[in-house]
Design an enzyme around this catalytic site. Structure first.
Site, PDB file in Angstrom:
ATOM      1  N   THR A 117       0.810  -1.214   0.000  1.00 18.64           N
ATOM      2  CA  THR A 117       0.000   0.000   0.000  1.00 18.64           C
ATOM      3  C   THR A 117       0.843   1.264   0.000  1.00 18.64           C
ATOM      4  OG1 THR A 117      -1.484   1.316   1.374  1.00 18.64           O
ATOM      5  CG2 THR A 117      -0.159  -0.297   2.513  1.00 18.64           C
ATOM      6  N   TYR A 141      -2.961  -0.853   9.806  1.00 22.64           N
ATOM      7  CA  TYR A 141      -3.098  -1.468   8.480  1.00 22.64           C
ATOM      8  C   TYR A 141      -1.788  -1.348   7.710  1.00 22.64           C
ATOM      9  CZ  TYR A 141      -4.053  -1.406   3.479  1.00 22.64           C
ATOM     10  OH  TYR A 141      -3.979  -1.611   2.130  1.00 22.64           O
TER      11      TYR A 141
END
Ligand code: UD1
Length: 325
Positions: A117, A141
């Site tokens: 990400t 995350y």
């Protein structure tokens, strides 16, 4: 040769499975269907409803199907949820990845592609973000994803597995042929939410944060069409099969759009105003994420084909309409 696709019944994974089938490959989908949907996957692909962290199962699937490459999409992806439930994110992202990588090494799989990400970069990193900018993730995350990147770097130095970690920017849009799209009912993505509002399924769109240090005060992201992202995965797969070394690549277009610009984009497509509500910032959201995609372009020859906000919005709207019918 078959490709094991974890999370292959999910949003990005299902586009990858279609792209693999379209070019004559044999994808094996491993998905626990917690957010994925079996009906997104054509019958030509084997779908196993189970956990990507089940090593015995993964080893058997690799052996029985002649899997030479693994594309690992399975995982949890919602930043604010990770702030509220960090241990779930470390379990479902980092711990599962560790088990999967070990199973791959034990079975001699050499090619591994990992969904990472753009949120791994430091908050004060220079935009647009090159892969060399420092990584200091701010959400559980992002930390859970960066740990997996590190694990892959370390294991590829020690074992025969080579890995490409692709740092996704903001993925949006849907298959132009209307075969799949973002299907999670509770999805939090801006463009998906805006389409739901446009179709009257939600009363208004929240604009999360209007006091960011950006020209119009709203968050800026690099929205990329899911099919361009998947094309990057196919190039990564081809390069790994041809013997390329492990690497990390940004996958984004290199241009930022604010939340208000996306709202205006949706309004232009639907031809009327979109009801919005200005709300406080969401936990864990960085102000700006814009990619520098030079490295993947130079190394893998990636060239975006669908860099067009109205086109992205139209494909997302078409899919959203289909979901309702
Ligand atoms: C998304 C991905 C994340 C990925 C990251 C990479 C999801 C669920 N999240 O996170 O996995 O790592 O991109 O950049 O796919 N916003 C609103 N109103 C809404 C929804 C969003 O104002 O209803 C704003 C957000 O505050 C943010 C922007 O829109 O500024 C994009 O948000 P979102 O689409 O949820 O994606 P990210 O949080 O950036």
């Amino acid at each position: 040769m078959a490709v094991l696709v974890t999370g292959g019944a999910g949003y990005i994974g299902s586009h990858m499975v279609l792209a693999l089938l379209d070019r004559g490959e044999q994808p094996i989908v491993l998905d626990n269907l917690s957010t994925g949907r079996r009906d997104l996957i054509p019958a030509a692909a084997l779908v196993i409803e189970d956990e990507a962290g089940d090593q015995l199962l993964v080893r058997r699937l690799i052996r029985e199907n002649g899997v030479d490459s693994v594309v690992h999409f399975a995982g949890s992806i919602v930043v604010p949820e990770s702030v509220a439930r960090p241990l779930d994110y470390y379990a479902n992202n980092t711990v599962v990845s560790r088990a999967l990588v070990e199973a791959c090494i034990q079975e001699g799989v050499e090619n591994f592609i990992f969904s990472s990400t753009a949120t791994v970069y430091a908050a004060d990193a220079k935009q647009p973000l090159s892969e060399d900018e420092p990584t200091i993730p701010i959400s559980p995350y992002a930390r859970s994803k960066l740990m997996t990147e590190w694990m892959l770097q370390d294991t590829s130095r020690a074992h025969g597995l080579r890995a490409m970690s692709l740092r996704y920017f903001n993925v949006a849009g849907a298959d132009p042929k209307g075969r799949t799209g973002q299907s999670t009912p509770m999805a939090t993505h801006l463009i998906k939410r805006a389409c739901q509002v446009a179709l009257g399924r939600a009363p208004y769109l929240d604009i999360f944060g209007t006091d960011y240090p950006t020209p119009d005060g709203t968050g800026i992201r690099d929205y990329i069409h899911v099919c361009d992202l998947v094309a990057g995965h196919l190039l990564a797969l081809d390069a790994l099969r041809a013997g390329a070394e492990s690497a990390t690549y940004n996958v984004g277009y290199g241009r930022g759009l604010s939340v208000r610009e996306v709202v205006r984009g949706v309004e232009a497509v639907i031809g009327r105003p979109l009801p919005v509500r200005e709300s406080p910032r969401r936990a864990g959201d960085p102000p700006v994420l814009i990619s520098d995609p030079s490295r993947i372009k130079a190394a893998l020859g990636w060239q975006p084909q669908l860099d067009d906000l109205p086109g992205i919005i139209r494909s997302a709207l078409n899919w959203e309409q289909r979901l309702a019918s």
